[in-house]
Structures are given as structure tokens and as C-alpha cells.
Motif scaffolding. Structure first.
Motif, PDB file in Angstrom:
ATOM      1  N   TYR A 390       6.733 -34.285  10.340  1.00 52.00           N
ATOM      2  CA  TYR A 390       5.945 -35.174   9.787  1.00 52.00           C
ATOM      3  C   TYR A 390       4.337 -35.008   9.927  1.00 52.00           C
ATOM      4  CZ  TYR A 390       4.150 -40.157   9.476  1.00 52.00           C
ATOM      5  OH  TYR A 390       2.982 -41.131   8.918  1.00 52.00           O
ATOM      6  N   LYS A 391       3.989 -34.610  11.081  1.00 53.27           N
ATOM      7  CA  LYS A 391       2.702 -34.281  11.344  1.00 53.27           C
ATOM      8  C   LYS A 391       2.105 -33.413  10.649  1.00 53.27           C
ATOM      9  CE  LYS A 391       2.861 -33.448  15.691  1.00 53.27           C
ATOM     10  NZ  LYS A 391       2.387 -33.308  17.221  1.00 53.27           N
ATOM     11  N   ASN A 392       2.914 -32.223  10.266  1.00 51.28           N
ATOM     12  CA  ASN A 392       2.457 -30.937   9.675  1.00 51.28           C
ATOM     13  C   ASN A 392       2.262 -31.080   7.979  1.00 51.28           C
ATOM     14  OD1 ASN A 392       1.964 -29.868  12.349  1.00 51.28           O
ATOM     15  ND2 ASN A 392       3.955 -28.913  12.108  1.00 51.28           N
ATOM     16  N   TYR A 393       3.035 -31.912   7.441  1.00 48.16           N
ATOM     17  CA  TYR A 393       3.192 -32.029   6.161  1.00 48.16           C
ATOM     18  C   TYR A 393       2.669 -33.420   5.455  1.00 48.16           C
ATOM     19  CZ  TYR A 393       5.164 -27.446   6.998  1.00 48.16           C
ATOM     20  OH  TYR A 393       5.525 -26.089   7.365  1.00 48.16           O
ATOM     21  N   GLU A 394       2.333 -33.443   4.514  1.00 50.54           N
ATOM     22  CA  GLU A 394       1.876 -34.563   3.581  1.00 50.54           C
ATOM     23  C   GLU A 394       2.929 -35.267   2.803  1.00 50.54           C
ATOM     24  OE1 GLU A 394      -1.160 -36.215   4.330  1.00 50.54           O
ATOM     25  OE2 GLU A 394      -1.076 -34.767   5.691  1.00 50.54           O
ATOM     26  N   SER A 395       3.908 -34.467   2.725  1.00 47.48           N
ATOM     27  CA  SER A 395       5.111 -34.936   1.708  1.00 47.48           C
ATOM     28  C   SER A 395       6.348 -34.231   2.217  1.00 47.48           C
ATOM     29  CB  SER A 395       4.699 -35.162   0.213  1.00 47.48           C
ATOM     30  OG  SER A 395       4.755 -33.756  -0.104  1.00 47.48           O
ATOM     31  N   ILE A 396       7.454 -34.984   1.712  1.00 50.03           N
ATOM     32  CA  ILE A 396       8.565 -34.061   2.098  1.00 50.03           C
ATOM     33  C   ILE A 396       8.823 -32.925   1.313  1.00 50.03           C
ATOM     34  CG2 ILE A 396      10.000 -35.260  -0.011  1.00 50.03           C
ATOM     35  CD1 ILE A 396      11.495 -34.760   3.649  1.00 50.03           C
ATOM     36  N   GLU A 397       8.221 -32.896  -0.223  1.00 52.40           N
ATOM     37  CA  GLU A 397       8.201 -31.803  -1.037  1.00 52.40           C
ATOM     38  C   GLU A 397       7.395 -30.398  -0.619  1.00 52.40           C
ATOM     39  OE1 GLU A 397       9.338 -35.259  -2.972  1.00 52.40           O
ATOM     40  OE2 GLU A 397       7.323 -34.858  -1.929  1.00 52.40           O
ATOM     41  N   ALA A 398       6.240 -30.837   0.345  1.00 55.86           N
ATOM     42  CA  ALA A 398       5.435 -29.947   1.053  1.00 55.86           C
ATOM     43  C   ALA A 398       6.281 -28.857   2.199  1.00 55.86           C
ATOM     44  CB  ALA A 398       4.224 -30.593   1.465  1.00 55.86           C
ATOM     45  N   ILE A 399       7.015 -29.676   2.430  1.00 56.06           N
ATOM     46  CA  ILE A 399       7.907 -28.608   3.600  1.00 56.06           C
ATOM     47  C   ILE A 399       8.500 -27.753   2.859  1.00 56.06           C
ATOM     48  CG2 ILE A 399       9.751 -28.933   5.417  1.00 56.06           C
ATOM     49  CD1 ILE A 399       9.537 -31.982   5.489  1.00 56.06           C
ATOM     50  N   PRO A 400       8.464 -26.385   3.717  1.00 55.36           N
ATOM     51  CA  PRO A 400       9.015 -25.225   2.861  1.00 55.36           C
ATOM     52  C   PRO A 400      10.510 -25.362   2.689  1.00 55.36           C
ATOM     53  CG  PRO A 400       7.424 -24.797   4.731  1.00 55.36           C
ATOM     54  CD  PRO A 400       7.618 -26.218   4.896  1.00 55.36           C
ATOM     55  N   GLN A 401      10.859 -24.701   1.448  1.00 55.35           N
ATOM     56  CA  GLN A 401      12.074 -24.791   1.229  1.00 55.35           C
ATOM     57  C   GLN A 401      13.254 -24.650   2.338  1.00 55.35           C
ATOM     58  OE1 GLN A 401      13.083 -26.073  -1.621  1.00 55.35           O
ATOM     59  NE2 GLN A 401      15.367 -25.671  -1.396  1.00 55.35           N
ATOM     60  N   GLU A 402      12.948 -23.582   3.194  1.00 57.25           N
ATOM     61  CA  GLU A 402      13.908 -22.929   3.990  1.00 57.25           C
ATOM     62  C   GLU A 402      13.996 -24.187   5.062  1.00 57.25           C
ATOM     63  OE1 GLU A 402      14.368 -19.551   7.411  1.00 57.25           O
ATOM     64  OE2 GLU A 402      12.987 -19.309   5.934  1.00 57.25           O
ATOM     65  N   GLU A 403      13.059 -24.896   5.555  1.00 58.02           N
ATOM     66  CA  GLU A 403      13.111 -25.855   6.319  1.00 58.02           C
ATOM     67  C   GLU A 403      14.023 -27.159   5.659  1.00 58.02           C
ATOM     68  OE1 GLU A 403      12.440 -26.397   9.466  1.00 58.02           O
ATOM     69  OE2 GLU A 403      11.018 -24.858   9.859  1.00 58.02           O
ATOM     70  N   ARG A 404      13.543 -27.400   4.484  1.00 53.75           N
ATOM     71  CA  ARG A 404      14.212 -28.540   3.818  1.00 53.75           C
ATOM     72  C   ARG A 404      15.812 -28.368   3.728  1.00 53.75           C
ATOM     73  NH1 ARG A 404      10.285 -28.291  -0.067  1.00 53.75           N
ATOM     74  NH2 ARG A 404      12.036 -27.719  -1.923  1.00 53.75           N
ATOM     75  N   GLU A 405      16.333 -27.138   3.498  1.00 51.26           N
ATOM     76  CA  GLU A 405      17.608 -26.779   3.533  1.00 51.26           C
ATOM     77  C   GLU A 405      18.217 -27.139   4.884  1.00 51.26           C
ATOM     78  OE1 GLU A 405      17.819 -22.899   2.060  1.00 51.26           O
ATOM     79  OE2 GLU A 405      17.452 -23.453  -0.131  1.00 51.26           O
ATOM     80  N   LYS A 406      17.511 -26.501   5.946  1.00 56.99           N
ATOM     81  CA  LYS A 406      18.180 -26.646   7.159  1.00 56.99           C
ATOM     82  C   LYS A 406      18.183 -27.951   7.611  1.00 56.99           C
ATOM     83  CE  LYS A 406      15.915 -22.626   9.721  1.00 56.99           C
ATOM     84  NZ  LYS A 406      15.135 -22.282  10.640  1.00 56.99           N
ATOM     85  N   LEU A 407      17.256 -29.061   6.969  1.00 51.81           N
ATOM     86  CA  LEU A 407      17.541 -30.336   7.375  1.00 51.81           C
ATOM     87  C   LEU A 407      18.554 -30.885   6.580  1.00 51.81           C
ATOM     88  CD1 LEU A 407      13.757 -31.812   6.833  1.00 51.81           C
ATOM     89  CD2 LEU A 407      14.874 -31.539   9.070  1.00 51.81           C
ATOM     90  N   GLU A 408      18.642 -30.567   5.446  1.00 50.23           N
ATOM     91  CA  GLU A 408      19.906 -30.925   4.761  1.00 50.23           C
ATOM     92  C   GLU A 408      21.510 -30.541   5.092  1.00 50.23           C
ATOM     93  OE1 GLU A 408      18.110 -31.384   0.123  1.00 50.23           O
ATOM     94  OE2 GLU A 408      19.035 -29.487   0.752  1.00 50.23           O
ATOM     95  N   GLN A 409      21.171 -29.444   5.759  1.00 48.65           N
ATOM     96  CA  GLN A 409      22.689 -28.811   6.311  1.00 48.65           C
ATOM     97  C   GLN A 409      22.871 -29.283   7.764  1.00 48.65           C
ATOM     98  OE1 GLN A 409      22.257 -24.540   5.554  1.00 48.65           O
ATOM     99  NE2 GLN A 409      21.902 -24.703   3.514  1.00 48.65           N
TER     100      GLN A 409
END
Length: 541
Positions: A390-409
């Protein structure tokens, strides 16, 4: 050799008494048995080189005994003598002890009712619950305890003012006359309205306070706000809205916002991790300054919470001047608490170091943290990761794809789109304003998505969501570990034996027990080491 040690500062008065030697305890186990009789005065006597103890009733029954020297004595002491009797009178309770609110209804109706039926004050954990659920609890508790005692938690909700306002609406509607205010950073119109709406003048032209406030604080700047009258600006706002009358606004300008201030030290949940031995004296001094300034007819009482996990900690608080003590973490492992069996089992295994700070769902964007259990759960680590993103990015889309996949899984176990759908559904039913604020604010949307996990993790813990044990958010402070250490080997070690009322009784009885021990030590009498530990015994059936 005597097992009781006498020090050089012991003052003797050469008083003698005739005592039957058979009624004097010289052995360690017998001394302990006599000490536990808190309803009897305890005498320390000396017969030659032997030093022992006896009770007042032993003296009365020993007319034709052996002449012994009376070295010292301590008077009977019951739990109702600890703390401020005015606190007990105000709330109609038997001990200067209350159980604090644990959010999401963990401090359940069953817990509040069990306490109230024996004259013990408990606060229902209304924080995090929607108005219909709070209203259900009000009806159930009031039906069981029509004359009290009970309290309801009012938590400050900076991100959800509608929830805080709705709780006050319900409290006023149903005549809830005591709230435990917590997590406030300052005064809000909601808490001021609750306080002022209960004010009136009686036939003697005296102010009657119908709505009592027990404010839980950990900072002097917040404490001072609750110790002073409500701000004129807020009172004027409420008056113009028609929320209070002119008389109530006038009366509110002359009474403190709170009847009682609970000094919250290193507690579970929301906490500043302050040491009680420093924070309590500071708030007591602040109270004296404000009392000197305003001259209230009824001075504000100051209690202690955070770290009250055994008799010694309770006694320490009373000796520092606490009017009452409040327990929290230790009650979460009790049978009446609305926490899952798995969570209670983890709590019962916790040591003092098994807690850590993690991001709070209700104040996530502000970076506020709360204290949780780290043993047996990965919630703290995962929650911290969410705040880092949350601190490092301005939106959920701005989070790197790899990190988003980790969150989802690993964290969400679902797609981010699905989590957002559930989040929208939740807030549209609870507080639609939250969704409106997301428009053109992608960072705000990301925060709500992350709060989905933070919010549900505590509910998973409460309801025992299978398969989510590694994500359980379990609020606890170091008092939990201290309690477990104290009861180890006693009947309270077993979770199924932990009843809120019995835990309260043993903490307070143990405090009274230790107080008499300290009085003897001040007089120069040191009893055997085994007497230092008050061990809880099962209630007799």
C-alpha cells in the motif's frame, strides 16, 4: 530451624498471648493454608526459637495454651477493599474490576451476562459489528440484566463515521447507560452527543449524569480531552442540529467528558505499548491538574489496563493508585468468549513474547497497528506485506504482476476482481460512502481490497473458519502469556475450565493475598518462598 525469616527492622512490643501450639502453623504447607484465610486476621507468633502463624480464631480458642510472643499481624482483607469504592458504587458492582471489550463480539453476550449476574462489570465487544447485530446484543443483555451492570464498547471509526454514529443512535434508543469508549484520537460529535444527551437537573438542582463514559486511553493528549468538558464548538453543532437541548449543552460545559479513564498500557489490539508503571502515574498526575482547574464535584477515577494478567500485576496497579483494573486478553481464552476453539487453544499456549504488532483494519490507511498473536498464525507477516504494498504503490494495478499473483494465490485465495466484488457488496450494505470515496481514487480502492483480508481474518478466527487457520487474526497482549505462566499446573491451565468470573475472582483474591504478604514484609517478616505464589483452586460445587 524456623521457616519464617525475621529481619533486623522487626519492631517487637513484647505482647504475649496464650496459644495452643497445635493451632500454630510452623511448616510451610500449614503456613500457606493459614495465609489463604483472607477472612481472618493473621498473627505471627514466636515460641522460643520457633516462629509460626495462627488465625484470630486460634487465639480465641487458646485460653489455656502456651505463652507466646505476638510479633505482628495483618487484618482480614476481602477483594472489595481493593480499588475505589466509589467506582463500585457507581456501577453497582462487587469488585473494582471490569472486563474490557473485545471487538467483533468476542466479549460476547454470554460473557457480559455471566459477569453481570454476580455483580461484575463487563463490556460487550460492539466494535466491528453492524447495527442490527449490536441491537440484537442490547436486547439480549438488557433482558438478562434489566438493572445491569453492563457496558457497551463504542470504538472510534475514523474511516466509517456512519458506523460510530449508528452505534450511538442505538445506545440512546435503548437506554444503554454505560459505554467504554476506545481508540479515540480526539472527541467526535458522536461521543459528545451520547454524553450530553443523558444530562439533566434533578429536583435538588444537581446535575444527573445519565450516560456514563469509561474512556480507554494511552496518551495524555487524548486523556486530557476526556477529562475536560466537551468543546463548545461541538456542543453548538449538536444544539443547532437538534441532537441535544439547550439545557444539556449548558450542563455539558461543566462536567468532564468521562466519569472514568482507563489507562491502557501494553494491551492486545489497539495499543501504544506503553509501560503501565510509567503511564499510570502520569495520567494520575494529569487528573489532579485538571481536577484543580475545574473542581468537579465527583473527581474522575483512573483505572489500569494492559498487562493485567495475574494477581501481582493487579496489585501493582492498585498500589500505584488505580481505582480499578481492567482485563482483556485473558478473557479471550475463557469459555464465554466468542472465539473459536482453535484460537483459544493457541491463546492458552502463548508465552509473553508470542505477540507482535500488525496493521489494523479500521485504521489501515493511517498506518495504525494493533497487537496480535504471532504463534500459530501467519497473519502478522501477511498483513505487514499488504501495508508495505500500500505504501509503495498508488493502485492495485501498479503492483507488479508477480506480486499480485502471490496475493491471489497465498493471501486472498481468489482473484482480485472477485475480492473487489465482495468488498463492494460489503460496504454497500454497511457504509456506501466508502465506495463513493473510491471513485477517482485508485489508492483508496487498493486500501479497501486489503482491508477485506484484514477484516475477515479476525472473523475467521472467531468462527473457526476451516482451512484459514494460518490467517487467523487473534488480538492479544503479553498479559496472555503471563496469565498462562501463572495458572500452569492449576485447574485454569485447561481452557475448558477458564470461566470469566472465576478468572476475575482469582486475580483479585490473589492480589488481596499478596497484599497481606507485602504488609508482613514491610514489618520485617518474610514467609517461606512457597507462600509467594497464589495458586487458583477450583470453585467448590
Amino acid at each position: 530451624m524456623s521457616q519464617i525469616r525475621l529481619t533486623s527492622n522487626l519492631s517487637t512490643n513484647n505482647e504475649q498471648a496464650s496459644i495452643d501450639p497445635q493451632k500454630v502453623a510452623f511448616a510451610e504447607s500449614d503456613i500457606l493454608s493459614k495465609l489463604l484465610r483472607l477472612d481472618q486476621a493473621l498473627y505471627v507468633v514466636q515460641n522460643g526459637e520457633a516462629v509460626g502463624v495462627c488465625l484470630a480464631e486460634d487465639l480465641k480458642d487458646s485460653v489455656a495454651g502456651t505463652s507466646m510472643s505476638l510479633l505482628s499481624h495483618v487484618e482480614p482483607l476481602h477483594v472489595g477493599q481493593l480499588g475505589d469504592p466509589e467506582f463500585m458504587r457507581a456501577y453497582g458492582i462487587n469488585m473494582a474490576y471490569m472486563t474490557g471489550a473485545m471487538a467483533n463480539g468476542i466479549a460476547s453476550e454470554e460473557l457480559v451476562i455471566a459477569s453481570g449476574k454476580v455483580g461484575l462489570l463487563s463490556s460487550f465487544g460492539a466494535a466491528g459489528l453492524v447495527p442490527p447485530r449490536i441491537e440484537e446484543a442490547i436486547n439480549k443483555i438488557q433482558q438478562a440484566l434489566p438493572n445491569g451492570p453492563y457496558a457497551f464498547n463504542l470504538i472510534h471509526s475514523p474511516s466509517e463515521d456512519a458506523i460510530e454514529r449508528g452505534a450511538v443512535d442505538l445506545f440512546l434508543k435503548h437506554g444503554v447507560t454505560t459505554v467504554e469508549a476506545s481508540a479515540f484520537l480526539g472527541l467526535t460529535p458522536n461521543i459528545v452527543r451520547y454524553r450530553a444527551a443523558g444530562l439533566r437537573l434533578n429536583a435538588q438542582n444537581q446535575v444527573e449524569i445519565g450516560n456514563r463514559v469509561i474512556a480507554k486511553i494511552s496518551r495524555t493528549e487524548v486523556a486530557s480531552k476526556f477529562m475536560m468538558p466537551a468543546p463548545a464548538t461541538i456542543l453548538q453543532q449538536l444544539l443547532s442540529e437538534g441532537s441535544i437541548t439547550e439545557e444539556q449543552a449548558r450542563l455539558a460545559a461543566n462536567i468532564p467528558m468521562a466519569d472514568d479513564i482507563t489507562v491502557e498500557a501494553d494491551s492486545g489490539g489497539h495499543t501504544d505499548n506503553r509501560p503501565l508503571i510509567l503511564l499510570l502515574p502520569t495520567i494520575l498526575a494529569l487528573r489532579e491538574q485538571i481536577q484543580a482547574k475545574f473542581g468537579y464535584n465527583q473527581p474522575i477515577r483512573v483505572g489500569a489496563a494492559g498487562g493485567i494478567g495475574n494477581p501481582a500485576s493487579a496489585l501493582a496497579a492498585f498500589m500505584m493508585g488505580a481505582a480499578y483494573v481492567v482485563t482483556g486478553s485473558v478473557n479471550q481464552s475463557c469459555v464465554e468468549a466468542a472465539a473459536s476453539a482453535h484460537s483459544k487453544s493457541l491463546l492458552a499456549q502463548a508465552e509473553m513474547t508470542d505477540v507482535i504488532m500488525a496493521p489494523a483494519a479500521d485504521m489501515f490507511e493511517m498506518g495504525v497497528e494493533l497487537q496480535v498473536l504471532k504463534r500459530g498464525t501467519m497473519f502478522p507477516m501477511r498483513a505487514k506485506k499488504l501495508y508495505e504494498l500500500y505504501k509503495n504503490y498508488e493502485s492495485i494495478e501498479a503492483i507488479p504482476q508477480e506480486e499480485r499473483e502471490k496475493l491471489e494465490q497465498q493471501v486472498f485465495r481468489s482473484s482480485i476482481d472477485e475480492i473487489w466484488r465482495q468488498t463492494e457488496e460489503h460496504f454497500n450494505a454497511r457504509d456506501p460512502h466508502q465506495i463513493e470515496r473510491v471513485k477517482d481514487n485508485p489508492k483508496r480502492k487498493m486500501a479497501l481490497i486489503f482491508r477485506w483480508y484484514l477484516g475477515l481474518s479476525s472473523r475467521w478466527s472467531n468462527f473457526g473458519e476451516q482451512g484459514r487457520e494460518a490467517d487467523y487474526q487473534i488480538w492479544a497482549g503479553p498479559a496472555m502469556g503471563a496469565f498462562n505462566y501463572w495458572v500452569k499446573g492449576s485447574y485454569l491451565e485447561e481452557v475448558s475450565n477458564r470461566k470469566t468470573v472465576e478468572v476475575a475472582w482469582h486475580i483479585m483474591t490473589g492480589a488481596a493475598y499478596l497484599y497481606r504478604l507485602r504488609l508482613l514484609q514491610i514489618q520485617g517478616i518474610w514467609l517461606p518462598p512457597a507462600c509467594e505464589m497464589y495458586v487458583p483452586q477450583p470453585f467448590s460445587v
